[in-house]
Design a protein around this motif. Structure first.
Motif, mmCIF file in Angstrom:
data_model
loop_
_atom_site.group_PDB
_atom_site.id
_atom_site.type_symbol
_atom_site.label_atom_id
_atom_site.label_comp_id
_atom_site.label_asym_id
_atom_site.label_seq_id
_atom_site.Cartn_x
_atom_site.Cartn_y
_atom_site.Cartn_z
ATOM 1 N N THR A 291 33.168 66.310 79.305
ATOM 2 C CA THR A 291 32.547 67.158 80.320
ATOM 3 C C THR A 291 31.079 67.359 79.994
ATOM 4 O O THR A 291 30.726 67.719 78.873
ATOM 5 C CB THR A 291 33.245 68.529 80.395
ATOM 6 O OG1 THR A 291 34.626 68.339 80.704
ATOM 7 C CG2 THR A 291 32.607 69.400 81.468
ATOM 8 N N VAL B 124 36.305 72.337 81.548
ATOM 9 C CA VAL B 124 36.254 71.985 80.118
ATOM 10 C C VAL B 124 37.597 72.088 79.408
ATOM 11 O O VAL B 124 37.804 71.414 78.386
ATOM 12 C CB VAL B 124 35.215 72.843 79.363
ATOM 13 C CG1 VAL B 124 33.846 72.689 79.962
ATOM 14 C CG2 VAL B 124 35.627 74.305 79.308
ATOM 15 N N GLY C 140 32.498 68.174 74.963
ATOM 16 C CA GLY C 140 31.597 68.753 75.949
ATOM 17 C C GLY C 140 30.161 68.499 75.528
ATOM 18 O O GLY C 140 29.775 68.833 74.399
ATOM 19 N N LEU D 5 32.745 76.444 74.680
ATOM 20 C CA LEU D 5 33.412 75.267 74.134
ATOM 21 C C LEU D 5 34.198 75.613 72.870
ATOM 22 O O LEU D 5 35.321 75.125 72.676
ATOM 23 C CB LEU D 5 32.390 74.177 73.834
ATOM 24 C CG LEU D 5 31.693 73.545 75.051
ATOM 25 C CD1 LEU D 5 30.632 72.556 74.596
ATOM 26 C CD2 LEU D 5 32.691 72.870 75.973
#
Length: 289
Positions: free
Chosen positions: A5, A180, A186, A207
């Motif tokens: 992502t 996410v 990420g 994250l």
């Protein structure tokens, strides 16, 4: 199957521009545009729609005139002023909360699902793309993002693709969380400004909370190299790898005006070479090759 992502703590950092370049460099992937409130990845990847589906993410009140006794209780109790003086439902004001269905003495009001947006499965030059558009004023963007990701995974399995590239929404809200969760990595795209540093910290916290491996890319690092160095030090102190620093170059704007990813429009420019280097580093980290 790997999922990465690309996100940012704020809009305008170059997230979508980088995502488009990754799609070109990957050559064969499923790309998911999860910015369903204001999608723009299609402007660079030019998808050819194969399938269109309706997204029903909210409800609207419906008054049965054959049962209604015109008491006006529903209108008086509606905090959103969604019921007019002549007891008609304003579709733009109704939030689908259901209070009117509870207070109606004759059960003349019901809730029904309405079309909140559309989801698309498309073919692009470099694989496939799943994207969506939420209707103006609609909520449940997080739910629509989840549907986009589910469709992306199903499509990748069907086509034998082992990579999904996700263009996440800006910010750290519900649609970002939906974009996410469950990803392998990420990439946070930031810029060397005070607000950029602040929003980077928020994105990295997100994250970390969802146990997604973080990477950082500093876009237009040379517009303020002191702040770019602050970002690098912050990442080093927190064990986050900075996979690249992209210089400022007006050719990026030229590429966008021409509807192309920078690595396709000007592959020999410094920006394109750095984006390609970032992609190669991510491929190594995620064992994509």
């Amino acid at each position: 199957m790997r999922q990465i992502t690309i996100l940012s703590g704020k809009g305008g950092t170059g997230k979508t521009t980088i995502t488009a370049s990754f799609a070109v460099l990957a050559k064969r992937a499923v790309v998911a545009d999860c910015d369903v409130d204001a999608p723009n990845l299609h402007m660079l990847l030019h998808p050819e729609t194969l399938e269109t589906g309706e997204f029903r993410g909210s409800k609207i009140a419906v008054i049965d005139e054959t049962k209604c006794i015109k008491c006006g209780v529903c209108r008086d109790k509606c905090r959103f002023n969604a019921i007019t003086q002549d007891l008609a439902v304003d579709p733009f004001s109704c939030e689908g909360c259901g209070v009117c269905t509870i207070v109606c003495p004759v059960n003349a009001v019901t809730l029904t699902e309405r079309i909140s947006g559309y989801i698309y499965i498309s073919k692009i030059k470099y694989g496939f793309m799943v994207h969506a558009l939420l209707n103006p004023g609609e909520s449940n963007s997080g739910k629509l993002v989840t549907v986009v990701r589910q469709n992306s995974k199903q499509l990748a399995e069907k086509e034998g693709n082992n990579l999904i590239i996700i263009d996440g929404p800006p910010g750290i809200g519900c649609p970002v969380i939906a974009s996410v969760v469950g990803a392998d990595a990420g990439l946070v795209v930031t810029e060397p400004t005070m607000s950029g540093i602040h929003d980077l910290e928020r994105a990295l916290m997100l994250l970390k909370h969802f146990n997604v491996k973080p990477f950082v890319c500093v876009n237009m690092y040379d517009i303020n190299e002191d702040n770019a160095d602050k970002i690098s030090r912050f990442c080093e102190e927190n064990g986050v790898e900075v996979v690249g620093k992209i210089p400022f170059n007006p050719v990026v704007t030229e590429a966008m005006v021409n509807g192309k990813a920078i690595v396709e429009y000007s592959p020999e420019c410094d920006v394109a070479k750095e984006v390609a280097a970032i992609w190669n580093r991510l491929c190594t980290e995620l064992s994509l090759r």
